[in-house]
Design a protein around this motif. Structure first.
Motif, mmCIF file in Angstrom:
data_model
loop_
_atom_site.group_PDB
_atom_site.id
_atom_site.type_symbol
_atom_site.label_atom_id
_atom_site.label_comp_id
_atom_site.label_asym_id
_atom_site.label_seq_id
_atom_site.Cartn_x
_atom_site.Cartn_y
_atom_site.Cartn_z
ATOM 1 N N ALA A 37 -2.179 1.675 10.512
ATOM 2 C CA ALA A 37 -3.253 1.072 9.729
ATOM 3 C C ALA A 37 -2.664 0.398 8.493
ATOM 4 C CB ALA A 37 -4.248 2.148 9.319
ATOM 5 N N SER A 38 -3.470 -0.389 7.821
ATOM 6 C CA SER A 38 -3.009 -1.048 6.607
ATOM 7 C C SER A 38 -2.633 0.001 5.564
ATOM 8 C CB SER A 38 -4.131 -1.949 6.073
ATOM 9 O OG SER A 38 -3.626 -2.773 5.076
ATOM 10 N N GLY A 39 -1.469 -0.202 4.951
ATOM 11 C CA GLY A 39 -1.033 0.736 3.924
ATOM 12 C C GLY A 39 -0.293 1.941 4.473
ATOM 13 N N LYS A 42 4.374 0.405 7.040
ATOM 14 C CA LYS A 42 5.159 -0.356 8.017
ATOM 15 C C LYS A 42 6.113 -1.325 7.319
ATOM 16 C CE LYS A 42 1.415 -2.277 9.669
ATOM 17 N NZ LYS A 42 0.345 -1.681 8.878
ATOM 18 N N SER A 43 5.546 -2.150 6.423
ATOM 19 C CA SER A 43 6.381 -3.149 5.754
ATOM 20 C C SER A 43 7.463 -2.480 4.925
ATOM 21 C CB SER A 43 5.526 -4.031 4.851
ATOM 22 O OG SER A 43 4.566 -4.706 5.601
ATOM 23 N N THR A 44 7.094 -1.408 4.235
ATOM 24 C CA THR A 44 8.066 -0.723 3.387
ATOM 25 C C THR A 44 9.246 -0.229 4.217
ATOM 26 O OG1 THR A 44 6.201 -0.046 2.025
ATOM 27 C CG2 THR A 44 8.292 1.052 1.631
ATOM 28 N N LEU A 45 8.952 0.333 5.373
ATOM 29 C CA LEU A 45 10.012 0.840 6.238
ATOM 30 C C LEU A 45 10.916 -0.312 6.710
ATOM 31 C CD1 LEU A 45 10.832 3.579 7.276
ATOM 32 C CD2 LEU A 45 9.430 3.228 9.299
HETATM 33 N N1 LIG Z 1 6.134 -2.389 -4.872
HETATM 34 C C1 LIG Z 1 5.223 -1.415 -4.686
HETATM 35 N N2 LIG Z 1 4.818 -0.655 -5.714
HETATM 36 C C2 LIG Z 1 3.917 0.330 -5.531
HETATM 37 N N3 LIG Z 1 3.351 0.630 -4.365
HETATM 38 C C3 LIG Z 1 3.702 -0.091 -3.298
HETATM 39 C C4 LIG Z 1 4.658 -1.154 -3.395
HETATM 40 N N4 LIG Z 1 4.813 -1.689 -2.165
HETATM 41 C C5 LIG Z 1 3.992 -1.008 -1.350
HETATM 42 N N5 LIG Z 1 3.334 -0.046 -2.022
HETATM 43 C C6 LIG Z 1 2.376 0.928 -1.440
HETATM 44 O O1 LIG Z 1 2.972 1.494 -0.317
HETATM 45 C C7 LIG Z 1 2.039 1.697 0.705
HETATM 46 C C8 LIG Z 1 2.549 1.107 1.998
HETATM 47 O O2 LIG Z 1 2.656 -0.278 1.839
HETATM 48 P P1 LIG Z 1 3.135 -1.238 3.004
HETATM 49 O O3 LIG Z 1 3.150 -2.612 2.474
HETATM 50 O O4 LIG Z 1 4.396 -0.698 3.570
HETATM 51 O O5 LIG Z 1 1.964 -1.066 4.042
HETATM 52 P P2 LIG Z 1 1.786 -1.784 5.433
HETATM 53 O O6 LIG Z 1 1.752 -0.715 6.448
HETATM 54 O O7 LIG Z 1 2.788 -2.852 5.596
HETATM 55 O O8 LIG Z 1 0.338 -2.372 5.283
HETATM 56 P P3 LIG Z 1 -0.226 -3.798 5.749
HETATM 57 O O9 LIG Z 1 -0.600 -3.660 7.191
HETATM 58 O O10 LIG Z 1 -1.427 -3.963 4.900
HETATM 59 O O11 LIG Z 1 0.828 -4.819 5.502
HETATM 60 C C9 LIG Z 1 0.740 1.085 0.234
HETATM 61 O O12 LIG Z 1 -0.117 2.125 -0.165
HETATM 62 C C10 LIG Z 1 1.127 0.248 -0.932
HETATM 63 O O13 LIG Z 1 0.121 0.264 -1.896
#
Ligand SMILES: Nc1ncnc2c1ncn2[C@@H]1O[C@H](COP(=O)(O)OP(=O)(O)OP(=O)(O)O)[C@@H](O)[C@H]1O
Ligand SMILES: [Mg+2]
Lengths: 351, 276
Positions: A37-39, A42-45
């Protein structure tokens, strides 16, 4: 070709823990898709694999080499961004060549490499345009061309198709799959579109709140979800869940007094029973239900029915039409297609 | 059809009116500068006997060429220094997170709100302390007080509008910080650089109060002060012709600059409105 290994990866932004202890081994040449799901992180990993973000704990290994502290350019990876991130002031040709130029490749080898990927992605006629003169789909191709021109061993894609319309998305999806076959490189792909994920992946990684919920081939995740979260996440409409009152002699007893036959197994811990919409049959016998609504999807219809105890179910079936609203039907569940989960959402195995 | 014609005519008339209103002072300065001697006090729209005598006088009787050179050096130095500093400051403000970032940003904005007179005496002490009195360096230094805040602010907001992913794509392509700034940021920020640079140039070129206070000799003066201090043959005569000639000379470079950078300027003022 190169393997990617994550060992105990964790990431916190300030006090909030975004990724907690992820272990993952991606084999050389594998196509792995991160979904969630969003958040869910995924992107962080993905960005930690790329080197754009450094993990708070754990190690990243690429090709067996510890690259946790290495800058992105020394990891042999390249990335396609969701927004394409083309350089707006450069032509398509310059965009593709930028990385090679920085790597001090010779003029001729650059021209040769650019020509080759341009042909591969059918963008030869666009080489002298600026990104602002391209359509979304064309920009996407340029972004992919820029990523492959340096012949990296690992490709990272962060939702590369989410800005395209549905038809183009399906087409580009197939092209990416074809690209994977011809290059044979390791690809890690992030999406929140489960259809895209299932169609592309050798193995899917389902992320939930920064944890790996399950890893496996798409069909395994779909047919044998390890947790209730995975079961509910995959499939559309989502899996139906029933909460039985208790288990009695291999049958689940619902609040309404109806019984559902379970397959062989020890179900003493069963808390929830899941069944996919396509695994419910409408017939002459079984549980009584009232049809509330019928959705026409073209190739099939989704029947929304309510059991006598008030639970709602979605059923995939062509047997009923919109005229059957409010009519009484009887439904049966295929026992071998039932998914049983315990209190904590963990799958209980049949025997 | 008729009403459309009337509308066009009306608009044209309005345009002409505005243009006259804006251009007339400059036109009158040009005309006056071409008049000879006492003819200056006639109110006609065209001199009876136009000549360049005033220009000759300004350049020969005064070190006016030197003054122009001073102004050019000061303005150019101010532009280069403030843009250079602003790009790096904008990188810090727009791209990195650090404690007190907002406070610092608003402090910089606040500084630009002090009236010049308020900081004049304090600045004078500083200039004296560094031994820069009657030195162009004092002007370069003091002008940055008002050019830096807006260059930093404008560059910061432009920097914020650049998608981070472009920078990250460059990192993935193997670019280091220097390459990113020179090959990615500078070209992308060029419109903003031209716009803010031009504004800084004009501000420095026109500045009067500091220039008057921090210089002593005619050789160190910049153009606005030099013009104000142009003296006639006797103290009872105000050499209007010379003043007008000098004014025209210093306005022309500005007009030329704006014309040269016109297209870039428009791009800069509207950049960010549409995504590229
Ligand atoms: N630079 C940052 N500073 C603080 N929190 C962050 C930062 N980058 C991401 N987050 C938090 O880390 C969590 C995961 O973010 P991420 O971007 O990895 O999600 P995602 O799975 O890629 O979501 P999406 O599908 O919306 O792209 C989120 O709750 C986001 O708010
Ligand atoms: Mg994301």
């Amino acid at each position: 070709m190169t393997s990617v290994t994550l060992e105990g990866i964790g990431k916190s932004f300030g006090k909030t823990e975004v990724i907690s202890h992820v272990d993952l081994a991606i084999e050389s040449g594998e196509f792995v898709v991160f979904v969630g799901a969003s958040g869910s992180g995924k992107s962080t990993l993905l960005r930690m694999i790329a080197g754009l973000e450094s993990p708070s704990s754990g190690q990243v290994l690429i090709g067996g080499r510890d690259v946790t502290a290495a800058p992105p350019s020394e990891r042999g990876v390249s990335m396609v961004f969701q927004s394409y991130a083309l350089y707006p002031h450069m032509t398509v040709r310059q965009n593709i060549a930028f990385g090679l130029k920085l790597a001090k490749a010779g003029k001729e080898s650059i021209a040769e490499a650019v020509g080759r990927v341009a042909q591969m992605l059918q963008i030869e006629n666009l080489l002298d345009r600026k990104p602002s003169q391209l359509s979304g789909g064309q920009r996407q191709r340029v972004a992919i061309a820029r990523a492959i021109v340096r012949e990296p061993e690992v490709f990272l894609f962060d939702e590369p198709l989410s800005n395209l319309d549905a038809a183009l998305r399906t087409q580009t999806r197939m092209e990416i799959k074809e690209l994977h076959r011809s290059l044979g490189a390791t690809m890690i792909y992030v999406t929140h579109d489960q259809v895209e994920a299932m169609s592309l992946a050798d193995r899917m990684v389902i992320l939930h709140r920064g944890r790996v919920e399950q890893v496996g081939p798409p069909s395994e995740l779909y047919h044998r979800p390890a947790t209730a979260y995975v079961a509910a996440f995959l499939g559309s409409p989502t899996m139906n869940f029933l909460s039985p009152e208790r288990i009695e002699g291999g049958e689940a007893l619902l609040a309404s007094g109806e019984r559902i036959a379970l397959p062989q197994g020890d179900w003493s811990k069963a808390a929830r029973i899941g069944i996919r919409p396509e695994d419910i049959e409408i017939g002459q016998e079984g549980l009584p239900a009232t049809v509330e609504m019928v959705e026409e999807l073209g190739e099939t219809r989704i029947v929304h029915a309510r059991l006598s105890d008030g639970e709602e179910l979605a059923i995939r079936s062509r047997a009923l039409t919109e005229d059957d609203r409010n009519s009484q039907i009887r439904i049966t569940f295929l026992p071998e297609r039932l998914h049983v989960f315990d209190e904590d959402g963990r799958r209980l195995e049949e025997r | 059809m008729n009403s459309r014609l009337a509308k066009t005519a009306g608009l044209t008339a309005l345009w002409l009116l505005v243009a006259c209103f804006l251009l007339f002072p400059f036109y009158y300065a040009v005309v006056s500068s071409l008049r000879a001697g006492s003819e200056i006090f006639e109110a006609s729209l065209w001199p009876a006997d136009p000549g360049l005598a005033n220009y000759r006088q300004v350049m020969i009787d005064q070190p006016f060429a030197r003054n122009i050179l001073n102004s050019l050096m000061v303005a150019c130095a101010v532009v280069v220094l403030s843009l250079g500093l602003a790009v790096f400051a904008a990188y810090a403000f727009g791209r990195t997170r650090f404690r007190g970032r907002r406070l610092l940003l608003y402090t910089i904005l606040g500084v630009s709100m002090f009236p010049q007179v308020a900081v004049l005496s304090g600045l004078f002490e500083i200039v004296r302390l560094f031994g820069l009195y009657n030195n162009l360096l004092s002007l370069i230094f003091s002008y940055m007080i008002f050019t830096l805040p807006f260059t930093v602010w404008v560059m910061t907001s432009f920097m914020r509008e650049l998608p981070v992913e472009i920078e990250e794509a460059a990192i993935m392509d193997g670019a280091g910080p220097w390459t990113i700034v020179t090959r990615i940021f500078l070209p992308l920020l060029a419109p903003a650089l031209v716009t803010t640079g031009l504004l800084a140039f004009i501000a420095a070129w026109n500045e009067f109060l500091f220039a008057l206070s921090f210089t002593l000799t005619n050789e160190q003066r910049t153009v606005p002060v030099a013009i104000a201090l142009i003296t006639g043959a006797s103290q009872f005569e105000l050499p209007w012709g010379n003043i007008m000639a000098a004014s025209v000379i210093v306005t022309v470079p500005l007009i030329a600059l704006v014309l040269v950078f016109q297209r870039r300027l428009v791009a800069g003022l509207t950049a960010g409105a549409v995504k590229g």
